[in-house]
Design an enzyme around this catalytic site. Structure first.
Site, PDB file in Angstrom:
ATOM      1  N   GLU A   1      -0.614   4.326  -6.603  1.00 30.47           N
ATOM      2  CA  GLU A   1      -1.373   5.489  -7.100  1.00 30.47           C
ATOM      3  C   GLU A   1      -2.258   5.952  -5.960  1.00 30.47           C
ATOM      4  O   GLU A   1      -3.301   5.359  -5.689  1.00 30.47           O
ATOM      5  CB  GLU A   1      -2.218   5.095  -8.325  1.00 30.47           C
ATOM      6  CG  GLU A   1      -1.415   4.562  -9.515  1.00 30.47           C
ATOM      7  CD  GLU A   1      -0.624   5.640 -10.238  1.00 30.47           C
ATOM      8  OE1 GLU A   1      -0.855   6.841  -9.990  1.00 30.47           O
ATOM      9  OE2 GLU A   1       0.264   5.278 -11.027  1.00 30.47           O
TER      10      GLU A   1
ATOM     11  N   CYS B   1      -9.583  11.141  -7.075  1.00 28.14           N
ATOM     12  CA  CYS B   1      -8.271  11.336  -6.455  1.00 28.14           C
ATOM     13  C   CYS B   1      -7.696  12.702  -6.772  1.00 28.14           C
ATOM     14  O   CYS B   1      -6.893  13.226  -6.010  1.00 28.14           O
ATOM     15  CB  CYS B   1      -7.320  10.244  -6.921  1.00 28.14           C
ATOM     16  SG  CYS B   1      -7.319  10.023  -8.688  1.00 28.14           S
TER      17      CYS B   1
HETATM   18  P1  NAD Z   1      -8.723   2.018   0.072  1.00 29.51           P
HETATM   19  O1  NAD Z   1      -7.280   2.136   0.378  1.00 29.51           O
HETATM   20  O2  NAD Z   1      -9.703   2.006   1.175  1.00 29.51           O
HETATM   21  O3  NAD Z   1      -9.047   0.704  -0.799  1.00 29.51           O
HETATM   22  C1  NAD Z   1      -8.411   0.414  -2.014  1.00 29.51           C
HETATM   23  C2  NAD Z   1      -8.306  -1.082  -2.159  1.00 29.51           C
HETATM   24  O4  NAD Z   1      -7.592  -1.651  -1.065  1.00 29.51           O
HETATM   25  C3  NAD Z   1      -9.642  -1.821  -2.211  1.00 29.51           C
HETATM   26  O5  NAD Z   1      -9.582  -2.821  -3.225  1.00 29.51           O
HETATM   27  C4  NAD Z   1      -9.756  -2.438  -0.838  1.00 29.51           C
HETATM   28  O6  NAD Z   1     -10.532  -3.622  -0.814  1.00 29.51           O
HETATM   29  C5  NAD Z   1      -8.310  -2.731  -0.486  1.00 29.51           C
HETATM   30  N1  NAD Z   1      -8.088  -2.716   0.966  1.00 29.51           N
HETATM   31  C6  NAD Z   1      -8.747  -1.982   1.887  1.00 29.51           C
HETATM   32  N2  NAD Z   1      -8.255  -2.207   3.129  1.00 29.51           N
HETATM   33  C7  NAD Z   1      -7.245  -3.110   2.990  1.00 29.51           C
HETATM   34  C8  NAD Z   1      -6.329  -3.729   3.908  1.00 29.51           C
HETATM   35  N3  NAD Z   1      -6.352  -3.484   5.219  1.00 29.51           N
HETATM   36  N4  NAD Z   1      -5.419  -4.590   3.385  1.00 29.51           N
HETATM   37  C9  NAD Z   1      -5.376  -4.837   2.079  1.00 29.51           C
HETATM   38  N5  NAD Z   1      -6.233  -4.274   1.162  1.00 29.51           N
HETATM   39  C10 NAD Z   1      -7.147  -3.437   1.602  1.00 29.51           C
HETATM   40  O7  NAD Z   1      -8.952   3.219  -0.931  1.00 29.51           O
HETATM   41  P2  NAD Z   1     -10.337   3.767  -1.436  1.00 29.51           P
HETATM   42  O8  NAD Z   1     -11.048   4.375  -0.262  1.00 29.51           O
HETATM   43  O9  NAD Z   1     -11.034   2.726  -2.248  1.00 29.51           O
HETATM   44  O10 NAD Z   1      -9.887   4.923  -2.435  1.00 29.51           O
HETATM   45  C11 NAD Z   1      -9.761   6.241  -2.035  1.00 29.51           C
HETATM   46  C12 NAD Z   1      -8.333   6.683  -2.055  1.00 29.51           C
HETATM   47  O11 NAD Z   1      -7.711   6.311  -3.269  1.00 29.51           O
HETATM   48  C13 NAD Z   1      -8.216   8.173  -1.979  1.00 29.51           C
HETATM   49  O12 NAD Z   1      -7.140   8.523  -1.140  1.00 29.51           O
HETATM   50  C14 NAD Z   1      -7.906   8.580  -3.403  1.00 29.51           C
HETATM   51  O13 NAD Z   1      -7.248   9.823  -3.514  1.00 29.51           O
HETATM   52  C15 NAD Z   1      -7.069   7.435  -3.851  1.00 29.51           C
HETATM   53  N6  NAD Z   1      -7.090   7.291  -5.312  1.00 29.51           N
HETATM   54  C16 NAD Z   1      -5.947   7.489  -6.017  1.00 29.51           C
HETATM   55  C17 NAD Z   1      -5.963   7.391  -7.416  1.00 29.51           C
HETATM   56  C18 NAD Z   1      -4.748   7.590  -8.264  1.00 29.51           C
HETATM   57  O14 NAD Z   1      -4.771   7.230  -9.442  1.00 29.51           O
HETATM   58  N7  NAD Z   1      -3.664   8.137  -7.758  1.00 29.51           N
HETATM   59  C19 NAD Z   1      -7.164   7.086  -8.045  1.00 29.51           C
HETATM   60  C20 NAD Z   1      -8.303   6.884  -7.274  1.00 29.51           C
HETATM   61  C21 NAD Z   1      -8.244   6.969  -5.901  1.00 29.51           C
END
Ligand code: NAD
Length: 444
Positions: free
Chosen positions: A218, A252
């Site tokens: 997502e 998002c």
């Molecule tokens: P992110 O990718 O930075 O982090 C999400 C998760 O991944 C966190 O739990 C984090 O700890 C983990 N993570 C971070 N770096 C990692 C790595 N190198 N290896 C493994 N895990 C890691 O995302 P974010 O900044 O928390 O969220 C923002 C993004 O999410 C935006 O692009 C937004 O559009 C998207 N989003 C999508 C939806 C949807 O339902 N489609 C909903 C909310 C947010």
């Protein structure tokens, strides 16, 4: 606020083993048992509503009303939808009647995938954790939750409350950053749901591929809003600005940028300015109704995009790094090669890109990654249909913003660059369910 304690990495294998044993125990085969856990999930939120409101205030500077509306009410609703739906959803289904196979009693059995991993983001940390969790429990899985380290108050609450309300053999929380998540991803899971940004999604997909683990992603992207000069201008400005500035643009499906006819740009800008002044009569900096950026890194990222824009700033572009405040900002005359068009903004900045006509708007949308949502504001059905019929996106919305995520019965998910897989309600149940085909042939 409770401090976020990271799970020791050397405990992670043991935690997974507990969940694997919990699944093997067979206790989740009982629908009644699943329902008990789902009811507990709803109570976890209801009993601690004030604590979650405070946690969201601490993590995102988010006003209470917005937290209730954006995620707390819908998270409770998701738990109760699964509670009410699970008995029906989990029933085996018969395929259409076939004279050849009828005697063999063909059936589709709804079976859990097993022990699943849910990795959730910071921006709607409660809804995007609880909603898929409800589906995974309803489907009979045991679940490892990995909430975001960028929303530490909410993640600490999960670690404290989940073991108090939910069977520890069924759900466990691992808190941490990259090293902890990396260890989780080295292990085998029966499904992984990742919600977050594209870069990490690729890491998750690659790790899952090593075990042939099915994945749902997502993701986000730049969701456009196409404006027709034949629209209800005041309503358009109200809904567009509300959608963009909720959670300070960190949703998002926040409208990321606007495509508007060149000759209509100034009328739209004036309407947005008037709405801005009505939303924040004392100015947004002291408003009780405006969130903050989640982290200094995200503050600096969005400020950097704004510092480099060649568009004309109409309102906003004021900052406070100490409180991670970025004022609601509108920028007009933005070109396609501008900094504000280079990545998902995920902040309270609305770039307006003037176009010649709807065909140019469609061309621009189709030249980029498929967005998670596409908004069209128009009073003309043919205009909306032309845009929807000639583009692709996870979902599409006429004359509103953001609220589609809460519409019961609709799938929520992306396509192309915005991800794949569907969640909320029964779609979450389906995500975590294996459809096991069966026949039982008579001896004759
Ligand atoms: P992110 O990718 O930075 O982090 C999400 C998760 O991944 C966190 O739990 C984090 O700890 C983990 N993570 C971070 N770096 C990692 C790595 N190198 N290896 C493994 N895990 C890691 O995302 P974010 O900044 O928390 O969220 C923002 C993004 O999410 C935006 O692009 C937004 O559009 C998207 N989003 C999508 C939806 C949807 O339902 N489609 C909903 C909310 C947010």
């Amino acid at each position: 606020m409770g401090e976020l304690i990271f799970t020791p990495i050397d405990e992670i294998d043991k935690i997974r083993a507990t969940l694997k044993a919990g699944f093997q125990s067979g206790k989740l085969k009982s629908i009644a048992y699943r329902k008990t856990q789902l009811l507990q999930l709803a109570y976890l939120l209801k009993d601690n509503l004030n604590r979650f409101q405070d946690a969201l205030k601490s993590d995102l500077g988010r006003p209470e009303l917005e937290s209730n509306f954006l995620e707390l009410n819908s998270a409770i609703g998701e738990a109760m939808q699964s509670y009410n739906g699970v008995a029906k959803w989990a029933k085996p289904e018969s395929p259409p009647f076939s004279i050849v196979f009828a005697a063999m009693k063909p059936l589709v059995r709804k079976e859990p995938k097993g022990t699943v991993l849910i990795i959730s983001p910071f921006n709607l940390p409660v809804w995007l954790t609880i909603s898929p969790l409800a589906g995974a429990i309803a489907a009979g899985n045991t679940v490892l939750l990995k909430p975001s380290d960028l929303s530490p108050a909410c993640s600490a609450l999960f670690a404290e409350l989940i073991p108090q309300y939910i069977d520890r053999d069924v759900v466990q929380v691992v808190n941490g950053g990259v090293p902890e998540t990396t260890r989780l991803l080295e292990l085998q899971w029966d499904h992984i749901l990742y919600t977050g940004g594209t870069a990490v999604a690729k890491i998750v997909s690659a790790a899952a591929a090593r075990h042939l683990t099915p994945v749902s992603l997502e993701l986000g992207g730049k969701s456009p809003a196409v404006i027709d000069s034949n629209c209800d201008l005041k309503t358009t400005a109200n809904r567009l600005l509300w959608g963009k500035m909720s959670n300070a643009g960190q949703i998002c499906i926040s409208p990321d940028y606007v495509l508007v006819p060149r000759t209509f740009q100034d009328q739209l800008v004036n309407a947005l300015k008037e709405t801005h002044d009505r939303f924040y009569p004392e100015g947004p900096a002291t408003s009780e109704s405006f969130s903050r950026m989640v982290s200094s890194r995200h503050f600096a990222r969005v400020k950097g995009l704004l510092d480099n824009t060649k568009g004309t700033i109409v309102v906003g572009a004021e900052y406070n790094p100490h409180t991670k405040y970025i004022a609601p900002t509108i920028v007009k005359d933005v070109k396609l090669d501008d900094s504000l068009m280079s990545e998902e903004i995920f902040g309270p900045v609305l770039p307006i890109v003037p176009v010649d006509d709807v065909d140019e708007a469609i061309r621009i949308i189709n030249s980029r990654e498929d967005p998670l949502t596409l908004y069209v504001f128009s009073s003309v059905a043919a205009f909306k249909n032309k845009v929807f019929d000639n583009t692709r996106s996870g979902s599409c919305v006429g004359n509103d913003c953001v609220i589609i995520a809460g519409a019961e019965g609709l799938p929520f998910g992306g396509t192309g660059g915005s991800g794949y897989g569907y969640h909320t309600g029964k779609f979450s149940f389906d995500m975590f369910t294996h459809l096991r085909a069966s026949i039982d042939s008579p001896s004759w």
